[in-house]
Enzyme design. Sequence first.
Site, PDB file in Angstrom:
ATOM      1  N   TYR A   1     -40.766  42.196  60.939  1.00  0.00           N
ATOM      2  CA  TYR A   1     -41.415  42.946  61.136  1.00  0.00           C
ATOM      3  C   TYR A   1     -42.490  43.096  62.307  1.00  0.00           C
ATOM      4  CZ  TYR A   1     -41.034  45.544  56.614  1.00  0.00           C
ATOM      5  OH  TYR A   1     -40.239  46.348  55.562  1.00  0.00           O
TER       6      TYR A   1
ATOM      7  N   LYS B   1     -31.250  33.457  54.056  1.00  0.00           N
ATOM      8  CA  LYS B   1     -29.758  33.676  54.354  1.00  0.00           C
ATOM      9  C   LYS B   1     -29.574  32.324  55.353  1.00  0.00           C
ATOM     10  CE  LYS B   1     -26.943  36.545  54.290  1.00  0.00           C
ATOM     11  NZ  LYS B   1     -25.607  36.526  53.688  1.00  0.00           N
TER      12      LYS B   1
ATOM     13  N   ASP C   1     -28.697  37.847  49.481  1.00  0.00           N
ATOM     14  CA  ASP C   1     -27.638  39.000  48.801  1.00  0.00           C
ATOM     15  C   ASP C   1     -27.413  38.334  47.451  1.00  0.00           C
ATOM     16  OD1 ASP C   1     -26.012  36.424  49.836  1.00  0.00           O
ATOM     17  OD2 ASP C   1     -24.452  37.444  50.484  1.00  0.00           O
TER      18      ASP C   1
ATOM     19  N   ASP D   1     -39.157  42.835  51.233  1.00  0.00           N
ATOM     20  CA  ASP D   1     -39.368  44.406  51.110  1.00  0.00           C
ATOM     21  C   ASP D   1     -38.133  45.040  50.111  1.00  0.00           C
ATOM     22  OD1 ASP D   1     -40.205  46.811  51.668  1.00  0.00           O
ATOM     23  OD2 ASP D   1     -38.514  47.050  53.113  1.00  0.00           O
TER      24      ASP D   1
ATOM     25  N   ASP E   1     -38.210  46.387  45.905  1.00  0.00           N
ATOM     26  CA  ASP E   1     -37.817  47.903  45.494  1.00  0.00           C
ATOM     27  C   ASP E   1     -36.683  47.551  44.369  1.00  0.00           C
ATOM     28  OD1 ASP E   1     -39.422  49.224  47.302  1.00  0.00           O
ATOM     29  OD2 ASP E   1     -37.830  50.660  47.822  1.00  0.00           O
TER      30      ASP E   1
HETATM   31  C1  IPM Z   1     -43.575  48.362  51.410  1.00  0.00           C
HETATM   32  C2  IPM Z   1     -43.324  49.542  52.159  1.00  0.00           C
HETATM   33  C3  IPM Z   1     -43.672  49.185  53.700  1.00  0.00           C
HETATM   34  C4  IPM Z   1     -42.962  48.073  54.175  1.00  0.00           C
HETATM   35  C5  IPM Z   1     -43.419  50.593  54.604  1.00  0.00           C
HETATM   36  C6  IPM Z   1     -44.274  51.668  54.057  1.00  0.00           C
HETATM   37  C7  IPM Z   1     -43.997  50.101  56.051  1.00  0.00           C
HETATM   38  O1  IPM Z   1     -41.649  49.857  52.304  1.00  0.00           O
HETATM   39  O2  IPM Z   1     -44.639  48.098  51.367  1.00  0.00           O
HETATM   40  O3  IPM Z   1     -42.736  47.915  50.964  1.00  0.00           O
HETATM   41  O4  IPM Z   1     -41.585  48.225  54.769  1.00  0.00           O
HETATM   42  O5  IPM Z   1     -43.411  46.932  54.152  1.00  0.00           O
HETATM   43 MG    MG Z   2     -40.883  48.469  50.717  1.00  0.00          MG
END
Ligand code: IPM
Ligand code: MG
Length: 378
Positions: A150, A201, A234, A258, A262
């Site tokens: 990042y 990884k 993975d 990240d 999710d």
């Molecule tokens: C998160 C989001 C952010 C990230 C975006 C909005 C920049 O997806 O907080 O998970 O990638 O960190």
């Molecule tokens: Mg995210």
Amino acid sequence: MAYPRNDGEPLGSVLLLPGDGIGPEVFREVRRVMDWFDRARGVSFELDEDLVGGAAYDQHGVPLADETLQKALDSDAVLFGAVGGPKYDDLPFDKKPERGLLALRKELGLFANLRPAKVFDALVSSSSLKPELVQGLDIMILRELTGGVYFGEPRGIETLPNGERRGVNTQVYTTSEIHRVAAVGFELARKRQGKVCSVEKANVMESGVLWRDEVQKLHDAQYADVELSHMYADNCAMQLVRQPKQFDVIVTDNLFGDLLSDCAAMLTGSLGMLPSASLGAAGPDGKRKAMYEPVHGSAPDITGQGIANPIAMLQSFSMMLRYSFDRDDDADLLDGAISSVLAGGLRTGDIMQEGMAKVSTSVMGETIIRELDKATST
Ligand code: IPM
Ligand code: MG
């Protein structure tokens, strides 16, 4: 109540940054809940509110104004909504709403991002996985938040002599960056089931080899009481949907965190249910810089309809009570009220199930407040 009201001074200063999209909509509910805690529990804060993301760009031409950053640096905690929207898609990278969020994380030094994925009993059947796989699930994803790809340099897009374009990002970690986040992971595990799974990884990336090595070294030197395992990212993604209950704390880098968070969010039924806390290093007074935000983002597809799920935002406030202000009992009170309202059959659209009552953002907020009243009225 068994535990004491706070009848003294405000607990500290909090900067409110509702942001874009459904951010302001879920913020309306968290403000009402904060008012309730002020009234009923004497839990109050010195509040200030400002713009971030697209909202800040519209006003100032930048996604995070210097004054806003300064206010964040001066606050005990930041409560954040969401940033981004299609309107800003064509802006250059440094003007994009997301840069506001990334700049806050970086400038406040918020390297430890706690993303708990907990399944409420009432929502077991909204998960896309079989009930027996997620019933009672309680995992903590700890994502490194200020390093890795990042922020790594060099980065950019260049045009080569042959006219081709080349995009570059750099995955980079140092020993100290790995140690400080791993230490938070081990500390968290000690208060939970005592297990850490470190994810990278190492089979293809040198930064992953270093990550694995350093996490192991820190473990052996200081946290040998915690059970440590290592897993490739993975495989971890696969294990999260195969058998998520094998995990307690997962500690991983910025990008893998990240993605995996999710994925873990969906185990709980909806991204609208996932709060997060981002913490910095403890200062001389023992206090950490901190920002609390729902994981869901600005959700442009449902913005302005009043149907967003405010629960991730409310749970982010509950995490703030817990981690920044030591009000565990008040946090439990709020978490309990949310749980009861879900058990009572109320649902926003994202977690709607057959036979349940579908409600708006504001009705969900109001009902949780009524539940708080009920829980404290005896
Ligand atoms: C998160 C989001 C952010 C990230 C975006 C909005 C920049 O997806 O907080 O998970 O990638 O960190
Ligand atoms: Mg995210």
